[in-house]
Design a protein around this motif. Sequence first.
Motif, PDB file in Angstrom:
ATOM      1  N   ALA A  28       7.892  -7.277  13.934  1.00 26.34           N
ATOM      2  CA  ALA A  28       9.031  -7.379  13.024  1.00 26.34           C
ATOM      3  C   ALA A  28       8.769  -6.661  11.704  1.00 26.34           C
ATOM      4  O   ALA A  28       9.656  -5.981  11.160  1.00 26.34           O
ATOM      5  CB  ALA A  28       9.360  -8.850  12.765  1.00 26.34           C
ATOM      6  N   LYS A  29       7.547  -6.763  11.192  1.00 27.09           N
ATOM      7  CA  LYS A  29       7.258  -6.137   9.897  1.00 27.09           C
ATOM      8  C   LYS A  29       7.107  -4.620  10.032  1.00 27.09           C
ATOM      9  O   LYS A  29       7.507  -3.874   9.128  1.00 27.09           O
ATOM     10  CB  LYS A  29       6.021  -6.777   9.277  1.00 27.09           C
ATOM     11  N   ILE A  30       6.550  -4.162  11.134  1.00 30.51           N
ATOM     12  CA  ILE A  30       6.490  -2.708  11.365  1.00 30.51           C
ATOM     13  C   ILE A  30       7.909  -2.157  11.459  1.00 30.51           C
ATOM     14  O   ILE A  30       8.225  -1.119  10.867  1.00 30.51           O
ATOM     15  CB  ILE A  30       5.700  -2.389  12.649  1.00 30.51           C
ATOM     16  N   GLU A  31       8.771  -2.861  12.176  1.00 31.30           N
ATOM     17  CA  GLU A  31      10.151  -2.392  12.336  1.00 31.30           C
ATOM     18  C   GLU A  31      10.910  -2.424  11.018  1.00 31.30           C
ATOM     19  O   GLU A  31      11.720  -1.533  10.723  1.00 31.30           O
ATOM     20  CB  GLU A  31      10.866  -3.247  13.382  1.00 31.30           C
ATOM     21  N   ALA A  32      10.653  -3.436  10.190  1.00 34.97           N
ATOM     22  CA  ALA A  32      11.321  -3.521   8.883  1.00 34.97           C
ATOM     23  C   ALA A  32      10.930  -2.346   7.996  1.00 34.97           C
ATOM     24  O   ALA A  32      11.789  -1.737   7.330  1.00 34.97           O
ATOM     25  CB  ALA A  32      10.960  -4.838   8.203  1.00 34.97           C
ATOM     26  N   ARG A  34       9.750   0.607   9.056  1.00 35.57           N
ATOM     27  CA  ARG A  34      10.282   1.826   9.665  1.00 35.57           C
ATOM     28  C   ARG A  34      11.775   1.986   9.363  1.00 35.57           C
ATOM     29  O   ARG A  34      12.235   3.076   9.012  1.00 35.57           O
ATOM     30  CB  ARG A  34      10.050   1.804  11.173  1.00 35.57           C
ATOM     31  N   THR A  35      12.528   0.911   9.505  1.00 36.63           N
ATOM     32  CA  THR A  35      13.975   0.964   9.243  1.00 36.63           C
ATOM     33  C   THR A  35      14.255   1.375   7.818  1.00 36.63           C
ATOM     34  O   THR A  35      15.127   2.216   7.542  1.00 36.63           O
ATOM     35  CB  THR A  35      14.617  -0.411   9.535  1.00 36.63           C
ATOM     36  N   TRP A  36      13.496   0.812   6.879  1.00 34.18           N
ATOM     37  CA  TRP A  36      13.697   1.160   5.460  1.00 34.18           C
ATOM     38  C   TRP A  36      13.402   2.634   5.221  1.00 34.18           C
ATOM     39  O   TRP A  36      14.169   3.316   4.512  1.00 34.18           O
ATOM     40  CB  TRP A  36      12.795   0.283   4.583  1.00 34.18           C
ATOM     41  N   ILE A  37      12.331   3.145   5.793  1.00 33.52           N
ATOM     42  CA  ILE A  37      11.975   4.558   5.614  1.00 33.52           C
ATOM     43  C   ILE A  37      13.087   5.463   6.129  1.00 33.52           C
ATOM     44  O   ILE A  37      13.506   6.421   5.464  1.00 33.52           O
ATOM     45  CB  ILE A  37      10.643   4.877   6.321  1.00 33.52           C
ATOM     46  N   ASP A  48       5.460   6.275  13.148  1.00 33.60           N
ATOM     47  CA  ASP A  48       4.859   5.686  14.330  1.00 33.60           C
ATOM     48  C   ASP A  48       4.139   4.389  13.952  1.00 33.60           C
ATOM     49  O   ASP A  48       3.720   4.191  12.806  1.00 33.60           O
ATOM     50  CB  ASP A  48       3.906   6.670  15.003  1.00 33.60           C
ATOM     51  N   ASP A  49       3.984   3.504  14.915  1.00 28.68           N
ATOM     52  CA  ASP A  49       3.450   2.166  14.652  1.00 28.68           C
ATOM     53  C   ASP A  49       2.067   2.195  14.015  1.00 28.68           C
ATOM     54  O   ASP A  49       1.793   1.456  13.064  1.00 28.68           O
ATOM     55  CB  ASP A  49       3.368   1.371  15.966  1.00 28.68           C
ATOM     56  N   GLN A  50       1.162   3.043  14.533  1.00 32.56           N
ATOM     57  CA  GLN A  50      -0.211   3.049  14.031  1.00 32.56           C
ATOM     58  C   GLN A  50      -0.273   3.513  12.581  1.00 32.56           C
ATOM     59  O   GLN A  50      -1.062   2.989  11.784  1.00 32.56           O
ATOM     60  CB  GLN A  50      -1.085   3.947  14.902  1.00 32.56           C
ATOM     61  N   PHE A  51       0.559   4.476  12.224  1.00 32.47           N
ATOM     62  CA  PHE A  51       0.607   4.959  10.845  1.00 32.47           C
ATOM     63  C   PHE A  51       1.120   3.856   9.920  1.00 32.47           C
ATOM     64  O   PHE A  51       0.523   3.570   8.875  1.00 32.47           O
ATOM     65  CB  PHE A  51       1.511   6.189  10.758  1.00 32.47           C
ATOM     66  N   LEU A  56       0.704  -1.430   6.067  1.00 32.12           N
ATOM     67  CA  LEU A  56       0.987  -2.868   6.039  1.00 32.12           C
ATOM     68  C   LEU A  56      -0.296  -3.681   5.919  1.00 32.12           C
ATOM     69  O   LEU A  56      -0.357  -4.660   5.165  1.00 32.12           O
ATOM     70  CB  LEU A  56       1.765  -3.263   7.291  1.00 32.12           C
ATOM     71  N   ARG A  57      -1.322  -3.292   6.651  1.00 30.03           N
ATOM     72  CA  ARG A  57      -2.589  -4.019   6.538  1.00 30.03           C
ATOM     73  C   ARG A  57      -3.163  -3.906   5.133  1.00 30.03           C
ATOM     74  O   ARG A  57      -3.614  -4.903   4.548  1.00 30.03           O
ATOM     75  CB  ARG A  57      -3.585  -3.475   7.564  1.00 30.03           C
ATOM     76  N   PHE A  58      -3.152  -2.700   4.600  1.00 29.17           N
ATOM     77  CA  PHE A  58      -3.707  -2.523   3.256  1.00 29.17           C
ATOM     78  C   PHE A  58      -2.937  -3.370   2.244  1.00 29.17           C
ATOM     79  O   PHE A  58      -3.529  -3.902   1.295  1.00 29.17           O
ATOM     80  CB  PHE A  58      -3.648  -1.052   2.848  1.00 29.17           C
ATOM     81  N   CYS A  59      -1.636  -3.500   2.442  1.00 23.92           N
ATOM     82  CA  CYS A  59      -0.779  -4.251   1.513  1.00 23.92           C
ATOM     83  C   CYS A  59      -0.638  -5.720   1.921  1.00 23.92           C
ATOM     84  O   CYS A  59       0.300  -6.403   1.491  1.00 23.92           O
ATOM     85  CB  CYS A  59       0.600  -3.594   1.440  1.00 23.92           C
ATOM     86  N   HIS A  60      -1.570  -6.201   2.749  1.00 25.70           N
ATOM     87  CA  HIS A  60      -1.593  -7.606   3.162  1.00 25.70           C
ATOM     88  C   HIS A  60      -0.262  -8.040   3.790  1.00 25.70           C
ATOM     89  O   HIS A  60       0.208  -9.147   3.567  1.00 25.70           O
ATOM     90  CB  HIS A  60      -1.955  -8.514   1.984  1.00 25.70           C
TER      91      HIS A  60
END
Length: 309
Positions: A28-32, A34-37, A48-51, A56-60
């Motif tokens: 859900a957070k990856i999609e959120a 991506r959608t915003w971008i 892409d998901d891995q990018f 997201l990981r760095f930003c907790h």
Amino acid sequence: MAKIRSLVPELAEVARLQLGEQSSETVAKIEALRTWIVEQSYLEARTDDQFLVAFLRFCHWDVEVAKKRVVFYYTYKSKERELLKSRLVDDKLLELARSGIFATLPNPIGPGGPRIHFTRMGHIEPSKHSVIDIFRFHAFRAEIELNTDDNWNVSGVVEIMDFTKIPYSLVLQFDPGMFKRMNAFLEHGIPANLVATHIVNASRETQFVLGLIRNVMKQKELLHIHSNLESLQKAIGKEYLPVEMGGDNGTLADAMSRYETQLTGFSTYFKDDERYGVDEKLRAASEKEQAPLVAGVPNDGTFRKLNFD
């Protein structure tokens, strides 16, 4: 299901405890993000998901913070062409990869620990390698790691720098203003934490310059200067140093060969990267349109500014 690499158990535990990673929220957070971008007319970015998971990981896993970091990342790459130059894998980058200056060691500091970079400053030839060339090399390597190295992204990186026979003419190239510009990309753009920088075999003159660098660093405690190899071995763990420094973490020659293969393998990726970035005219128009709709958010162009402080 997100198309991302699985983390080894030790690293997954670090991601859960220190970054707040929850598998139930990942998709859900990856999609959120991506959608915003995709909705931002001024921003052309990889989605892409891995990018995206790296940011997201760095930003907790805070999507709003990740948005800002992605925007800064691409704003910097669009504006700082003087430093980053062409995004192509050219002869200069390949020459630096083969020079013996830089190595990424194969084993991190434990399965869930940070990646280790090793730099032999004495191999730098100022007549061939400028400070900007070296920064550009680091920027390319960071983007490869962003896509391939989970330890680097989750647990950060430890830099080891051997100052044996460093050319003093290179030290004289140090410019505080330029250092701030370069450091901004590493501090506010790249999604990895610098855990520590360990310096060994530095002369008194070089230690003076390092003191100047420390003065412009926000986290001065990250810089460690060792008087001898034994001190470095004790701080890092002898087994994590390269064979050339009495350790068990592979040879520098093998590390260089591995990286050159990686770099050439990313040639198409970097060629394609030329099309990504931020269009400042479209961003200004977008901010003007959205300002009346966002209560309490000033239309001051905050995202447009590259902050080097």
